[in-house]
Write a protein that holds these residues in place. Structure first.
Motif, PDB file in Angstrom:
ATOM      1  N   VAL A  31      11.406  60.680  32.459  1.00  0.00           N
ATOM      2  CA  VAL A  31      12.172  61.217  31.854  1.00  0.00           C
ATOM      3  C   VAL A  31      13.147  60.210  30.527  1.00  0.00           C
ATOM      4  O   VAL A  31      13.220  58.804  31.256  1.00  0.00           O
ATOM      5  CB  VAL A  31      13.519  61.738  32.480  1.00  0.00           C
ATOM      6  CG1 VAL A  31      13.846  61.164  33.097  1.00  0.00           C
ATOM      7  CG2 VAL A  31      14.682  62.859  31.050  1.00  0.00           C
ATOM      8  N   GLN A  32      12.886  60.418  29.369  1.00  0.00           N
ATOM      9  CA  GLN A  32      14.194  59.516  29.060  1.00  0.00           C
ATOM     10  C   GLN A  32      15.679  59.479  27.986  1.00  0.00           C
ATOM     11  O   GLN A  32      15.581  61.199  28.081  1.00  0.00           O
ATOM     12  CB  GLN A  32      13.255  59.821  26.988  1.00  0.00           C
ATOM     13  CG  GLN A  32      11.832  58.881  27.566  1.00  0.00           C
ATOM     14  CD  GLN A  32      10.906  59.890  27.487  1.00  0.00           C
ATOM     15  OE1 GLN A  32      10.560  61.033  27.021  1.00  0.00           O
ATOM     16  NE2 GLN A  32       9.486  59.412  29.087  1.00  0.00           N
ATOM     17  N   LEU A  33      16.067  59.253  28.439  1.00  0.00           N
ATOM     18  CA  LEU A  33      17.470  59.025  28.400  1.00  0.00           C
ATOM     19  C   LEU A  33      17.924  57.732  26.782  1.00  0.00           C
ATOM     20  O   LEU A  33      17.642  56.836  26.656  1.00  0.00           O
ATOM     21  CB  LEU A  33      18.291  58.717  29.330  1.00  0.00           C
ATOM     22  CG  LEU A  33      18.283  59.072  31.097  1.00  0.00           C
ATOM     23  CD1 LEU A  33      18.270  58.805  31.924  1.00  0.00           C
ATOM     24  CD2 LEU A  33      17.873  60.783  30.368  1.00  0.00           C
ATOM     25  N   VAL A  34      19.065  59.208  26.630  1.00  0.00           N
ATOM     26  CA  VAL A  34      19.034  57.911  25.449  1.00  0.00           C
ATOM     27  C   VAL A  34      21.368  58.543  25.683  1.00  0.00           C
ATOM     28  O   VAL A  34      21.615  59.658  24.863  1.00  0.00           O
ATOM     29  CB  VAL A  34      19.691  58.891  23.889  1.00  0.00           C
ATOM     30  CG1 VAL A  34      19.834  58.430  22.454  1.00  0.00           C
ATOM     31  CG2 VAL A  34      17.954  58.377  23.548  1.00  0.00           C
ATOM     32  N   GLU A  35      21.961  57.583  25.298  1.00  0.00           N
ATOM     33  CA  GLU A  35      23.552  57.572  25.593  1.00  0.00           C
ATOM     34  C   GLU A  35      24.047  57.289  24.126  1.00  0.00           C
ATOM     35  O   GLU A  35      23.636  56.933  23.346  1.00  0.00           O
ATOM     36  CB  GLU A  35      24.015  56.553  26.130  1.00  0.00           C
ATOM     37  CG  GLU A  35      22.864  56.270  27.572  1.00  0.00           C
ATOM     38  CD  GLU A  35      22.109  55.703  28.038  1.00  0.00           C
ATOM     39  OE1 GLU A  35      22.328  54.509  28.996  1.00  0.00           O
ATOM     40  OE2 GLU A  35      21.628  55.295  26.719  1.00  0.00           O
ATOM     41  N   SER A  36      24.824  58.014  23.747  1.00  0.00           N
ATOM     42  CA  SER A  36      26.446  57.911  23.088  1.00  0.00           C
ATOM     43  C   SER A  36      27.965  58.209  23.466  1.00  0.00           C
ATOM     44  O   SER A  36      27.355  58.804  24.013  1.00  0.00           O
ATOM     45  CB  SER A  36      26.069  59.141  22.089  1.00  0.00           C
ATOM     46  OG  SER A  36      26.029  60.684  22.333  1.00  0.00           O
ATOM     47  N   GLY A  37      28.824  57.964  22.196  1.00  0.00           N
ATOM     48  CA  GLY A  37      29.817  58.400  23.098  1.00  0.00           C
ATOM     49  C   GLY A  37      30.980  56.759  22.860  1.00  0.00           C
ATOM     50  O   GLY A  37      31.966  57.328  23.158  1.00  0.00           O
ATOM     51  N   GLY A  38      29.807  55.744  23.195  1.00  0.00           N
ATOM     52  CA  GLY A  38      31.238  54.779  23.711  1.00  0.00           C
ATOM     53  C   GLY A  38      31.376  53.982  22.277  1.00  0.00           C
ATOM     54  O   GLY A  38      31.507  54.359  20.946  1.00  0.00           O
ATOM     55  N   GLY A  39      32.636  53.423  22.603  1.00  0.00           N
ATOM     56  CA  GLY A  39      33.685  52.648  21.231  1.00  0.00           C
ATOM     57  C   GLY A  39      34.351  51.609  21.712  1.00  0.00           C
ATOM     58  O   GLY A  39      33.965  51.561  22.811  1.00  0.00           O
ATOM     59  N   LEU A  40      35.410  51.361  20.964  1.00  0.00           N
ATOM     60  CA  LEU A  40      36.821  50.528  21.533  1.00  0.00           C
ATOM     61  C   LEU A  40      38.014  52.044  20.935  1.00  0.00           C
ATOM     62  O   LEU A  40      38.281  52.318  20.159  1.00  0.00           O
ATOM     63  CB  LEU A  40      37.005  49.996  19.855  1.00  0.00           C
ATOM     64  CG  LEU A  40      38.566  49.181  19.924  1.00  0.00           C
ATOM     65  CD1 LEU A  40      38.441  48.294  21.219  1.00  0.00           C
ATOM     66  CD2 LEU A  40      38.420  48.104  19.105  1.00  0.00           C
ATOM     67  N   VAL A  41      38.794  51.313  22.304  1.00  0.00           N
ATOM     68  CA  VAL A  41      40.015  52.229  22.709  1.00  0.00           C
ATOM     69  C   VAL A  41      41.292  51.898  23.466  1.00  0.00           C
ATOM     70  O   VAL A  41      40.708  50.649  24.073  1.00  0.00           O
ATOM     71  CB  VAL A  41      39.517  53.598  23.982  1.00  0.00           C
ATOM     72  CG1 VAL A  41      38.983  53.165  25.200  1.00  0.00           C
ATOM     73  CG2 VAL A  41      40.456  54.841  23.509  1.00  0.00           C
ATOM     74  N   GLN A  42      41.775  52.114  23.363  1.00  0.00           N
ATOM     75  CA  GLN A  42      43.108  51.563  23.694  1.00  0.00           C
ATOM     76  C   GLN A  42      43.149  51.963  24.984  1.00  0.00           C
ATOM     77  O   GLN A  42      43.198  53.015  25.315  1.00  0.00           O
ATOM     78  CB  GLN A  42      44.378  51.706  23.004  1.00  0.00           C
ATOM     79  CG  GLN A  42      44.434  51.256  21.447  1.00  0.00           C
ATOM     80  CD  GLN A  42      45.466  51.766  20.528  1.00  0.00           C
ATOM     81  OE1 GLN A  42      46.488  52.030  21.254  1.00  0.00           O
ATOM     82  NE2 GLN A  42      46.580  50.449  20.002  1.00  0.00           N
ATOM     83  N   ALA A  43      44.336  51.268  25.687  1.00  0.00           N
ATOM     84  CA  ALA A  43      43.877  51.515  27.113  1.00  0.00           C
ATOM     85  C   ALA A  43      45.213  52.575  27.682  1.00  0.00           C
ATOM     86  O   ALA A  43      45.594  52.523  26.628  1.00  0.00           O
ATOM     87  CB  ALA A  43      45.169  49.988  27.770  1.00  0.00           C
ATOM     88  N   GLY A  44      44.619  53.308  28.644  1.00  0.00           N
ATOM     89  CA  GLY A  44      45.852  54.272  28.715  1.00  0.00           C
ATOM     90  C   GLY A  44      44.280  55.994  27.869  1.00  0.00           C
ATOM     91  O   GLY A  44      45.030  57.305  28.036  1.00  0.00           O
ATOM     92  N   GLY A  45      44.064  55.406  26.580  1.00  0.00           N
ATOM     93  CA  GLY A  45      43.436  56.337  25.795  1.00  0.00           C
ATOM     94  C   GLY A  45      42.054  56.838  26.777  1.00  0.00           C
ATOM     95  O   GLY A  45      41.400  56.384  28.457  1.00  0.00           O
TER      96      GLY A  45
END
Length: 124
Positions: free
Chosen positions: A2-16
């Motif tokens: 199987v091939q896997l592709v992640e998405s959705g990461g980023g910068l967020v403040q603590a508690g977010g």
């Protein structure tokens, strides 16, 4: 395999919150246990969470229990990681991984397919 592709990461403040997605292709999705791992700078890769073939069973690292939720949609060949109450120590590259077989829970060494990773940065 199987091939896997992640998405959705980023910068967020603590508690977010953030939701990571991992889209799979190339093999029968339901035959795989899916997991999330992470690696922070200067540290070894560590297990975060895993979900069984139907999604009926899940397993979490103690450090994320009660804050993170793993789920999967077998119709969409996608696994998710919902991350709430994020802390600066959650900052890492997050990897999606798949393990083929019938063992549960699955030891880390059995995860044979890996995505390229997505960066999650939590600011204080």
């Amino acid at each position: 395999q199987v091939q896997l592709v992640e998405s959705g990461g980023g910068l967020v403040q603590a508690g977010g919150s953030l939701r990571l997605s991992c889209a799979a292709s190339g093999s029968t999705f339901v035959n795989y246990v899916l997991g999330w791992f992470r690696q922070a700078p200067g540290k070894e890769r560590e297990f975060v969470a895993s979900t069984s073939w139907s999604g009926g069973s899940t397993y979490y690292a103690d450090s994320v229990k009660g804050r993170f939720t793993i789920s999967r949609d077998n119709a969409k060949n996608t696994v998710y990681l919902r991350m709430n109450s994020l802390k600066p120590e959650d900052t890492a590259v997050y990897y999606c991984a798949a393990a083929y077989g019938r063992r549960w829970p699955v030891p880390t060494r059995d995860f044979g397919s890996w995505g390229q990773g997505t960066q999650v940065t939590v600011s204080s």
